[in-house]
Design a protein around this motif. Sequence first.
Motif, PDB file in Angstrom:
ATOM      1  N   THR A 123       4.422  10.716  -2.615  1.00 11.50           N
ATOM      2  CA  THR A 123       4.701  10.711  -1.178  1.00 11.50           C
ATOM      3  C   THR A 123       3.929   9.560  -0.548  1.00 11.50           C
ATOM      4  O   THR A 123       2.942   9.083  -1.114  1.00 11.50           O
ATOM      5  CB  THR A 123       4.324  12.049  -0.509  1.00 11.50           C
ATOM      6  N   GLY A 124       4.406   9.125   0.603  1.00 13.68           N
ATOM      7  CA  GLY A 124       3.692   8.085   1.320  1.00 13.68           C
ATOM      8  C   GLY A 124       2.437   8.643   1.967  1.00 13.68           C
ATOM      9  O   GLY A 124       2.297   9.857   2.150  1.00 13.68           O
ATOM     10  N   ARG A 147      -4.580   7.878   6.653  1.00 16.88           N
ATOM     11  CA  ARG A 147      -4.945   7.293   5.358  1.00 16.88           C
ATOM     12  C   ARG A 147      -4.482   5.839   5.274  1.00 16.88           C
ATOM     13  O   ARG A 147      -5.192   4.983   4.749  1.00 16.88           O
ATOM     14  CB  ARG A 147      -4.336   8.121   4.229  1.00 16.88           C
ATOM     15  N   LEU A 148      -3.305   5.586   5.798  1.00 21.14           N
ATOM     16  CA  LEU A 148      -2.764   4.234   5.803  1.00 21.14           C
ATOM     17  C   LEU A 148      -3.720   3.267   6.504  1.00 21.14           C
ATOM     18  O   LEU A 148      -4.044   2.211   5.970  1.00 21.14           O
ATOM     19  CB  LEU A 148      -1.388   4.225   6.479  1.00 21.14           C
ATOM     20  N   LYS A 163      10.693   9.350   3.504  1.00 25.94           N
ATOM     21  CA  LYS A 163       9.881   9.656   4.673  1.00 25.94           C
ATOM     22  C   LYS A 163       8.617  10.392   4.233  1.00 25.94           C
ATOM     23  O   LYS A 163       8.697  11.388   3.522  1.00 25.94           O
ATOM     24  CB  LYS A 163      10.666  10.516   5.662  1.00 25.94           C
ATOM     25  N   PRO A 164       7.439   9.887   4.660  1.00 23.10           N
ATOM     26  CA  PRO A 164       6.194  10.549   4.269  1.00 23.10           C
ATOM     27  C   PRO A 164       6.114  11.965   4.833  1.00 23.10           C
ATOM     28  O   PRO A 164       6.596  12.229   5.951  1.00 23.10           O
ATOM     29  CB  PRO A 164       5.100   9.667   4.887  1.00 23.10           C
ATOM     30  N   LYS A 165       5.521  12.864   4.067  1.00 20.92           N
ATOM     31  CA  LYS A 165       5.295  14.224   4.556  1.00 20.92           C
ATOM     32  C   LYS A 165       4.423  14.144   5.792  1.00 20.92           C
ATOM     33  O   LYS A 165       3.502  13.344   5.864  1.00 20.92           O
ATOM     34  CB  LYS A 165       4.611  15.064   3.486  1.00 20.92           C
ATOM     35  N   PHE A 180       0.833  -1.200   0.000  1.00 21.29           N
ATOM     36  CA  PHE A 180       0.000   0.000   0.000  1.00 21.29           C
ATOM     37  C   PHE A 180       0.869   1.252   0.000  1.00 21.29           C
ATOM     38  O   PHE A 180       0.614   2.201  -0.747  1.00 21.29           O
ATOM     39  CB  PHE A 180      -0.953  -0.003   1.197  1.00 21.29           C
ATOM     40  N   LEU A 181       1.907   1.259   0.834  1.00 21.66           N
ATOM     41  CA  LEU A 181       2.816   2.403   0.882  1.00 21.66           C
ATOM     42  C   LEU A 181       3.471   2.649  -0.475  1.00 21.66           C
ATOM     43  O   LEU A 181       3.532   3.782  -0.955  1.00 21.66           O
ATOM     44  CB  LEU A 181       3.894   2.188   1.943  1.00 21.66           C
ATOM     45  N   ARG A 182       3.968   1.598  -1.084  1.00 27.85           N
ATOM     46  CA  ARG A 182       4.659   1.740  -2.366  1.00 27.85           C
ATOM     47  C   ARG A 182       3.701   2.202  -3.461  1.00 27.85           C
ATOM     48  O   ARG A 182       4.035   3.068  -4.264  1.00 27.85           O
ATOM     49  CB  ARG A 182       5.352   0.433  -2.741  1.00 27.85           C
TER      50      ARG A 182
END
Length: 105
Positions: free
Chosen positions: A62-63, A68-69, A100-102, A52-54
């Motif tokens: 961005t992650g 949301r994750l 690194k996600p914002k 999901f992240l990718r």
Amino acid sequence: MKDREVAGKIVSFDDENFMVNYKDWDLDVATALAQEEGLPSLNDRHLTVLEFLRKTYEEKGTGPTIRRLTKESGVPTKELYALFPGAPAKKAARIAGIPKPKGCI
């Protein structure tokens, strides 16, 4: 930026230990990075989060936020913290090979 060997590949990392090029990632790299993060192995639920992240990174650049994750990946917050103890969004992003996600501290 520093280069180091991970799972037999030379991979570049930034100063916070996030991969510079997410395309250098594969399951062997993920497994090695997970072990570095204190996770002895990856199971299907870990892989659900990593994929999901990718996917989000590829689509949006961005992650996802942790909110949301947990809402969109199908992995609830409590389980996410169990899978990636400590700082789950940062730890999972490192293992997923994305920057690194914002919004991450």
